[in-house]
Scaffold this motif. Structure first.
Motif, PDB file in Angstrom:
ATOM      1  N   ASN A   1      -2.539  -0.577   1.052  1.00 16.18           N
ATOM      2  CA  ASN A   1      -3.500  -1.669   1.084  1.00 16.18           C
ATOM      3  C   ASN A   1      -4.694  -1.264   1.941  1.00 16.18           C
ATOM      4  OD1 ASN A   1      -4.785  -4.373   1.639  1.00 16.18           O
ATOM      5  ND2 ASN A   1      -2.988  -5.063   0.504  1.00 16.18           N
TER       6      ASN A   1
ATOM      7  N   LYS B   1      -7.263  -2.634  -6.607  1.00 16.95           N
ATOM      8  CA  LYS B   1      -7.631  -3.973  -7.062  1.00 16.95           C
ATOM      9  C   LYS B   1      -7.419  -4.961  -5.923  1.00 16.95           C
ATOM     10  CE  LYS B   1      -6.714  -7.424 -10.645  1.00 16.95           C
ATOM     11  NZ  LYS B   1      -5.898  -7.764 -11.857  1.00 16.95           N
ATOM     12  N   ASN B   2      -8.507  -5.601  -5.504  1.00 17.30           N
ATOM     13  CA  ASN B   2      -8.454  -6.558  -4.388  1.00 17.30           C
ATOM     14  C   ASN B   2      -7.837  -5.943  -3.138  1.00 17.30           C
ATOM     15  OD1 ASN B   2      -9.534  -8.613  -6.078  1.00 17.30           O
ATOM     16  ND2 ASN B   2      -7.475  -9.111  -6.811  1.00 17.30           N
ATOM     17  N   GLY B   3      -8.082  -4.636  -2.952  1.00 21.99           N
ATOM     18  CA  GLY B   3      -7.562  -3.940  -1.776  1.00 21.99           C
ATOM     19  C   GLY B   3      -6.166  -3.376  -1.960  1.00 21.99           C
ATOM     20  N   TYR B   4      -5.497  -3.711  -3.057  1.00 27.44           N
ATOM     21  CA  TYR B   4      -4.150  -3.229  -3.328  1.00 27.44           C
ATOM     22  C   TYR B   4      -4.231  -1.885  -4.046  1.00 27.44           C
ATOM     23  CZ  TYR B   4      -2.213  -7.912  -2.331  1.00 27.44           C
ATOM     24  OH  TYR B   4      -1.839  -9.081  -1.743  1.00 27.44           O
TER      25      TYR B   4
ATOM     26  N   ASN C   1       2.800  -1.028  -5.807  1.00 28.57           N
ATOM     27  CA  ASN C   1       1.715  -1.274  -4.861  1.00 28.57           C
ATOM     28  C   ASN C   1       2.072  -0.533  -3.566  1.00 28.57           C
ATOM     29  OD1 ASN C   1       0.692  -4.228  -2.981  1.00 28.57           O
ATOM     30  ND2 ASN C   1      -0.339  -2.281  -3.263  1.00 28.57           N
TER      31      ASN C   1
END
Length: 404
Positions: free
Chosen positions: A52, A94-97, A49
């Protein structure tokens, strides 16, 4: 031709080397371990990851946030993301990641190393820097290697726990820099009472709030992992940097866990009363297992001293209130954190007041730079620490690559 040493071949060091290399210099990465980028491989549970969407500075900790703000500008963030696009990294968001589309951390590592090789940047693995001096305008490493400029990208004590070896903190201190005591961050919290011993391994969605002297300092929502030593999980990790500092200052620290975050009112007792007509003849544990893990139910009932076989209708309002309060406001005294080897990053490091935020060059020693985890900057889970490593590496690399 200028000779540039990058001490450390992690995330920040690799990016710094790439930005530093040009036809008028020689860039050499001195890596302590047997290959570069090893820590990249364990980030994001092996998926890396690396960024962000939410880049608000509220996700960072530093003793000098106003200086961090000058490093972490919108322009720098945009340039850094563009760099990764040019490397060929396609983001899966995904979800900002941000993850590489391959969902493999090795993608980030391999593409960085491929660029290093393409630019003919020399990498020396298994090289342990044990000494560094400056004579006139030149840096001398281990009494034999001579460089015009040095970038310290050694990382922190976290993960490898190299607390007794010569490291970036020691280099900084040797040259007169202020180093804020490194402490474990993004790490598990240890509780005074081992209340979760009988439900160790249970995961549940909660709201967890960090307090000191009855003052709310930070609140996180997410999945918690209950353990015999205390608590873990991303939401706990995001509180740990602040907790580490408070504990080191001998301040009292406690967390309040809300095991029923889906109930948005202040008094969970009201919800229990509203629903008790349907379950009046049920045993207490069966009622609670309708919305709680069965092992956690047993722990809660034990703590409030209520027999799990007792019928709900036979409980007094006082007993029901005890259950409600324990579920919604579970207070846990924190006495410490796990060690550096369990931490993902460190709180503390080289003080930002000693660093030029536009170049990452030392304000005390010309041509000496500090980047990445060795600095007094740490972020939440979610790609923030890698983001800072990449941006600080980029800034230092651009600066050392100038032909001044």
């Amino acid at each position: 031709m200028k000779k540039i040493a990058i001490i450390g071949g992690g995330a920040s060091g690799l990016v710094s080397a790439i930005f530093a290399k040009n036809d008028n210099n020689e860039v050499i990465i001195l890596e302590k371990r047997n290959n570069c980028g090893k820590k990249i491989l364990v980030t994001g549970n092996g998926r890396c990851n690396y960024w962000n969407e939410d880049q608000n500075l509220v996700h960072y900790n530093s003793s000098n946030m106003e200086i961090l703000e000058k490093i972490y500008t919108e322009n720098n963030r945009s340039e850094c993301l563009n760099f990764f696009s040019k490397l060929g990294i396609i983001p899966y968001i995904k979800n900002g990641y941000y993850y590489p589309m391959s969902r493999e951390a090795s993608t980030i590592k391999n593409l960085l190393l491929e660029e290093v090789n393409k630019l003919n940047i020399k990498v020396v693995n298994d090289f342990n820097v044990t000494k560094i001096d400056k004579k006139n305008s030149m840096f001398i490493i281990n009494d034999k290697l001579v460089f015009d400029k040095v970038v310290v990208a050694t990382g922190s004590y976290a993960y490898y726990n190299d607390t007794f070896s010569f490291n970036g903190y020691e280099i900084a201190k040797y040259f007169g820099h202020n180093v804020i005591k490194p402490l474990p961050a993004l790490v598990q919290l240890l509780s005074k009472e081992k209340v979760f011993k009988n439900c160790s391994g249970v995961r549940c969605d909660v709201t967890v709030s960090l307090y000191s002297n009855n003052k709310l300092l930070k609140e996180e929502i997410g999945e918690i992992l209950l353990a015999d030593y205390g608590i873990s999980g991303i939401c706990v990790f995001n509180l740990s940097s602040i907790a580490s500092r408070l504990l080191d200052d001998r301040k009292n620290v406690n967390v309040v866990i809300n095991f029923v975050p889906w109930y948005k009112q202040d008094n969970f007792f009201n919800w229990l009363i509203e629903h008790e007509k349907v379950v009046n003849d049920m045993c207490v544990d069966n009622f609670l297992m309708g919305f709680l893990n069965s092992k956690l139910v047993k722990v809660i009932l034990s703590l409030v001293n209520i027999d799990k076989e007792k019928k709900w209708c036979d409980l007094s309002n006082f007993e029901k209130e005890k259950i409600a309060n324990k579920l919604q406001y579970f207070n846990l005294e924190i006495i410490g954190t796990k060690d550096f080897k369990d931490a993902q990053v460190c709180s503390g490091g080289v003080c930002l007041t000693n660093i030029n935020p536009y170049s990452m060059e030392s304000n005390l020693i010309k041509n000496l730079y500090f980047i990445g985890e060795v600095l007094d900057v740490d972020g939440d889970c979610g790609g923030y620490n890698l983001s800072f490593a990449f941006i600080s590496g980029m800034l230092a690399g651009k600066s050392v690559g100038n032909n001044d």
